[in-house]
Design an enzyme around this catalytic site. Structure first.
Site, short mmCIF file in Angstrom:
data_model
loop_
_atom_site.label_atom_id
_atom_site.label_comp_id
_atom_site.label_asym_id
_atom_site.label_seq_id
_atom_site.Cartn_x
_atom_site.Cartn_y
_atom_site.Cartn_z
N ASP A 78 0.81 -1.23 0.00
CA ASP A 78 0.00 0.00 0.00
C ASP A 78 0.84 1.28 0.00
O ASP A 78 2.00 1.28 0.38
CB ASP A 78 -0.97 0.01 1.19
CG ASP A 78 -0.27 -0.19 2.53
OD1 ASP A 78 0.78 -0.86 2.57
OD2 ASP A 78 -0.76 0.34 3.55
N GLU A 136 -0.62 -2.02 5.26
CA GLU A 136 0.39 -1.91 6.33
C GLU A 136 0.32 -0.56 7.03
O GLU A 136 0.58 -0.43 8.21
CB GLU A 136 1.79 -2.14 5.76
CG GLU A 136 2.88 -2.40 6.80
CD GLU A 136 3.35 -1.17 7.55
OE1 GLU A 136 3.65 -1.27 8.75
OE2 GLU A 136 3.42 -0.09 6.94
NI NI Z 1 6.76 1.08 5.32
#
Ligand code: NI
Length: 404
Positions: A78, A136
């Site tokens: 991401d 994340e």
């Molecule tokens: Ni990172």
């Protein structure tokens, strides 16, 4: 071709793919096109995969022709809601979205690793899992726990898991890894102070939320300076404060937002406990109403000493004896920590500092850049790490059987 030659053969493709992701960043939970592209690439490379973990997560599966252990390799996919300020020719095409944490490089490198290892299947003893993880950056929720909850490791359970992160503080060709604490626990809080407002000339008729906030900020800082063992680490940062109307009005309400960073579990618990007792004390002494929203974020990223040692061994073999300088842990939060709570493994930093600038912009900066020369090294290191780890697992397996 041997591993080194195979790595060279994918170098251009990895850089091209990284630039593609860089131009088309998608933020946490919206990695639909990124996921599609990963699947397309895996398909082209002839690597079987499964989808649907944490919506956009992908699991590539490389089964060696000999039986053996299982090594999982993870890349986060991401981007961040940041407007890019770089002027290179593969700038983000989307406003307010940018791969400012290098996850574009992680994803492209993991694809490269997969392509290399898939061609070495006849020599591999065991299974290599390619874990493409979404969200994340979406702390404290993250994508790792959801991938595990949704069965990413149901069929193949990792004996060891590795994750790599580009690191602008280290030059290309160097790797940072530590035997235990690698990254901090990262919690987030919001405090809402409710007093009562009024005219600035008549403070006695009010309960000034700004004065309460001032006292609270000062007292919260004593958690680190007075309650934390000087040999341990903790950070309490208030990053945002909001309140008040104009110069002659007493503010009735102030909100504070911030983060707590720690390594050790007991330090985190102590900070949390002191945090709420200080807030309660201030609330009482000022007869105000204070609400705390405390979100437990990613736990600390704690490496397994044995597999961190493996990272050092493999790195030195590939990049030379001086390629693993001493590093200090970082109090940045990392969702990989949740994988490490379930499986042994290690998280390490791949040096990617840019050579043509006097200033390195940090991760999450709109001007963050990485040195693409390092990507090939990252591919080779991760691929070799998987091979070396499978060999070690095989050896251990033999030794256990011999001892019966
Ligand atoms: Ni990172």
């Amino acid at each position: 071709m041997n591993l080194n030659q195979l790595v060279k053969s994918v170098e251009d493709e990895v850089i091209e793919l990284r630039r593609h992701f860089h131009q088309h960043p998608e933020v946490s939970g919206e990695e639909f096109e990124t996921s599609k592209k990963i699947q397309e690439m895996l398909q082209q490379a002839g690597i079987p995969f499964k989808t649907g973990f944490a919506t956009t997560g992908v699991l590539g599966i490389i089964q060696g022709e000999k039986p053996g252990g299982t090594v999982a390799l993870r890349a986060d996919i991401d981007a961040l809601p940041i407007q890019e300020e770089n002027d290179h020719d593969y700038q983000s095409k989307y406003a307010d979205k940018m791969h400012a944490c290098g996850h574009d490089a992680h994803t492209a490198m993991l694809y490269g690793v997969g392509k290399v290892l898939n061609q070495l299947r006849s020599e591999l003893a065991g299974t290599v899992l390619l874990v493409f993880q979404p969200a994340e950056e979406n702390a404290p929720v993250g994508g790792s726990q959801q991938m595990m909850d949704e069965g990413v490791f149901q069929e193949f359970k990792p004996d060891v898991i590795y994750g790599q992160h580009v690191w602008p503080d280290l030059p290309s060709g160097e790797v940072g890894v530590l035997p235990n604490e690698m990254m901090g626990a990262s919690d987030r809080f919001k405090i809402t102070i409710q007093g009562s407002g009024g005219h600035a000339s008549m403070p006695h008729q009010t309960n000034d939320a700004i004065i309460i906030a001032g006292n609270l900020i000062t007292q919260l800082q004593t958690i680190v300076s007075r309650n934390t063992d000087p040999l341990d680490s903790a950070v309490v940062t208030i990053g945002r404060i909001d309140g008040g109307y104009r110069y002659n009005v007493v503010a009735d309400k102030v909100t504070l937002e911030g983060t707590v960073r720690t390594f050790k579990k007991e330090v985190k618990e102590m900070v949390k406990k002191r945090f709420s007792s200080i807030v309660e004390g201030i609330e009482k002494s000022f007869a105000a109403n204070i609400k705390i929203d405390y979100l437990d974020g990613y736990p600390a990223t704690i490496n397994t000493p044995k597999w961190a040692e493996q990272v050092i061994e493999t790195t030195q073999k590939i990049l030379g004896e001086s390629s693993t300088p001493a590093v200090s842990p970082s109090l940045g939060g990392e969702d990989f920590s949740r994988f490490l709570q379930q499986y042994p493994g290690a998280f390490y930093w791949l040096g990617t500092s840019v050579s043509d600038t006097s200033r390195q912009y940090p991760l999450h900066d709109p001007r963050f850049k990485l040195n693409e020369e390092a990507l090939n090294k990252g591919v080779e290191l991760m691929a070799q790490l998987a091979v070396d780890t499978l060999k070690k697992l095989e050896k251990e397996e033999l030794e256990t059987h011999e001892s019966y």
